[in-house]
Design an enzyme around this catalytic site. Structure first.
Site, PDB file in Angstrom:
ATOM      1  N   HIS A 160       0.834  -1.220   0.000  1.00 43.91           N
ATOM      2  CA  HIS A 160       0.000   0.000   0.000  1.00 43.91           C
ATOM      3  C   HIS A 160       0.864   1.265   0.000  1.00 43.91           C
ATOM      4  O   HIS A 160       0.425   2.302   0.466  1.00 43.91           O
ATOM      5  CB  HIS A 160      -0.939   0.040   1.207  1.00 43.91           C
ATOM      6  CG  HIS A 160      -1.690  -1.237   1.436  1.00 43.91           C
ATOM      7  ND1 HIS A 160      -2.929  -1.482   0.899  1.00 43.91           N
ATOM      8  CD2 HIS A 160      -1.353  -2.350   2.138  1.00 43.91           C
ATOM      9  CE1 HIS A 160      -3.344  -2.691   1.270  1.00 43.91           C
ATOM     10  NE2 HIS A 160      -2.388  -3.249   2.013  1.00 43.91           N
ATOM     11  N   SER A 281      15.854  21.506 -14.572  1.00 47.64           N
ATOM     12  CA  SER A 281      14.720  22.349 -14.902  1.00 47.64           C
ATOM     13  C   SER A 281      15.268  23.657 -15.435  1.00 47.64           C
ATOM     14  O   SER A 281      16.332  24.113 -15.019  1.00 47.64           O
ATOM     15  CB  SER A 281      13.875  22.594 -13.646  1.00 47.64           C
ATOM     16  OG  SER A 281      13.147  23.797 -13.790  1.00 47.64           O
ATOM     17  N   GLU A 294      10.170   8.667 -16.313  1.00 42.93           N
ATOM     18  CA  GLU A 294       8.816   9.163 -16.585  1.00 42.93           C
ATOM     19  C   GLU A 294       8.396   8.842 -18.018  1.00 42.93           C
ATOM     20  O   GLU A 294       7.260   8.432 -18.280  1.00 42.93           O
ATOM     21  CB  GLU A 294       8.750  10.667 -16.357  1.00 42.93           C
ATOM     22  CG  GLU A 294       8.910  11.084 -14.907  1.00 42.93           C
ATOM     23  CD  GLU A 294       9.128  12.581 -14.791  1.00 42.93           C
ATOM     24  OE1 GLU A 294       8.142  13.319 -14.823  1.00 42.93           O
ATOM     25  OE2 GLU A 294      10.284  13.012 -14.696  1.00 42.93           O
TER      26      GLU A 294
END
Ligand code: ARG
Length: 477
Positions: A160, A281, A294
């Site tokens: 979980h 970034s 990703e």
């Protein structure tokens, strides 16, 4: 011209059709990728025709020489592909006839583009899926190496997404290695159905010529031949099986990517991504983004899309060949490029990522992942498990209040929670020992982990091109 003459003219070249229709129906812009398989299939067909006395031995030699010349032109880049010739089969036959003369027109004896297209694509998919298998093996090798290096590194295992019990980092990595091993096995099993020869089915009904599909299959190193001509030209389950295997590979890569993304987040901080596999970034100087993971997770979607696209193409097709089937190729090409590149990138990333033991240690303590050990400790000493469970829960609450680990609670405090807790509990609460006690088959214990590494490596003996392709750097196919 008679109607039949017109039809032949149309079949050989779409000169008379509307330019829009030509653009709409052509496949040569992408099916030219199958040229090697097409030419190999044609050479096998020519040899078989000669062996069966349908053409002479001399004609076969001239056809094969011509086909080799066409192959040379394609590979050197001098071949002129013509959209007016519709697909790669017609382009190659046209050029063959230009080079070899009228004998070129005999090549298509006893053959249809319907069985020819199915043959080419079966060979192509089989060839590509062997490369996927090698790349999977290369990734398994990296996972096994990293697991061996980190056999002693303990981290929280999650259920979980909540800290559950301590495991070795090796056990976590090897879980994925087993998934990729099954993916490779699945591809090998599917190959038994994919690499089956449909040539000889002709348009749909078989042929009046005394064809020998087994000879063609043997020359092309195929596992067997079709049993029903209508089945052979009309189904694309072999493409779908490959797309399903690809979907599972991408699903496994996507889950691994998700773990990597979580681990690389400062909130976890379990790994540090290599510079070469992360990006910054343009505005936030502190960022170190896991873009490669990703994108792998994201690319999973297009591969599932290819599977569902072809399933949908197939669902309403009457027997046998329908032009809809031409829609089987482009999505597979995209899937092939996606799977191969994703596997390479993941192997590279995992090979260079650095684990951060301090962060893992901190997460172990804060996650109280040794609470089960404490409950088991009491239960082994005769305390009913439910009471032991409650006492361990109280200990967790107390440690939480004191912002420490269970193992840091003073002996007196532990005894106050349950009189059955003695000094020997320290040993039980030790994370390394908690892992070491789990030597059940396939468990996270060190001996079990070493057995897994050995077993996984033993399955890699057949790897050849995979690691070589990986080391070669960027994809070139
Ligand atoms: N290019 C076609 C395909 O990929 C094969 C040609 C069959 N065409 C036909 N009219 N029977 O499916």
């Amino acid at each position: 011209m008679t109607d039949r003459g017109d039809a032949l003219a149309r079949a050989r070249s779409s000169q008379g059709t509307h330019p829009l229709v030509r653009e709409f129906t052509q496949s040569v812009s992408y099916d030219r990728a199958l040229y090697r398989q097409d030419i190999a299939g044609s050479k096998a067909h020519a040899r078989m025709l000669a062996a069966r006395g349908v053409i002479s031995a001399d004609e076969a030699v001239r056809l094969i020489r011509g086909l080799d010349a066409v192959l040379g032109e394609i590979e050197s880049g001098s071949f002129v592909w013509r959209a007016a010739d519709e697909d790669l089969h017609m382009n190659i036959e046209r050029r063959l006839t230009e080079l070899a003369g009228d004998v070129g027109k005999k090549l298509h004896t006893g053959r249809s583009r319907n069985d020819q297209a199915a043959l080419d694509f079966r060979l192509f998919i089989s060839d590509r899926s062997r490369i996927w298998r090698d790349l999977l093996h290369a990734l398994i090798a990296v996972l096994a190496d990293r697991a061996e290096q980190h056999a002693d590194l303990i981290m929280p295992g999650f259920t979980h997404l909540q800290p559950a019990q301590p495991v070795s980092a090796a056990q976590h990595l090897l879980a994925y290695a087993w998934m990729f091993r099954r993916d490779a096995e699945r591809l090998a099993e599917a190959d038994g159905r994919i690499r089956v020869c449909p040539l000889g089915a002709a348009a749909l009904a078989g042929s009046t010529f005394p064809l020998d599909p087994h000879a063609v299959a043997a020359e092309l190193d195929m596992h067997g031949v079709f049993r029903n001509s209508m089945d052979a030209v009309s189904d694309r389950d072999f493409v779908l099986e490959a797309l399903f295997c690809a979907s599972l590979i991408m699903m496994h890569l996507s889950r691994l990517s998700e773990d990597i993304i979580l681990w690389a987040s400062p909130a976890f901080g379990f790994i540090r991504l290599p510079d070469a596999y992360s990006t910054g970034s343009s505005i936030m100087p502190q960022k170190r983004n896991p873009d490669t993971a990703e994108l792998t997770r994201g690319k999973c979607g297009r591969v599932y899309g290819a599977l569902f696209s072809l399933l949908t193409v197939m669902k309403g097709l009457p027997m046998t060949y329908n032009r809809d089937l031409q829609e089987d190729k482009e999505q597979f090409f995209d899937t092939d490029a996606t799977v191969a590149l994703s596997l390479r990138v993941m192997a590279g990333l995992l090979g260079e990522a650095a684990f951060v033991p301090g962060k893992m240690r901190e997460a172990l303590r804060k996650g109280f992942v040794n609470a089960t050990e404490l409950a088991d400790y009491l239960a082994v000493r005769g305390v009913p498990f439910r009471d032991a469970y409650r006492a361990a829960g109280q200990a967790v609450d107390e440690a939480d209040r004191r912002a420490c680990g269970l193992e840091d609670l003073p002996a007196g405090v532990l005894r106050g929670i349950h009189p059955g807790i003695a000094d020997d509990v320290r040993e039980i609460l030790d994370y390394e020992r908690a892992v070491a006690r789990r030597e059940s088959p396939g468990g996270t214990g060190p001996a079990s982990v070493q057995r897994q590494i050995a077993e996984l490596r033993a399955g890699l003996s057949s790897v050849q091109s995979g690691t070589a392709e990986l080391r070669a750097g960027p994809a070139d196919d």
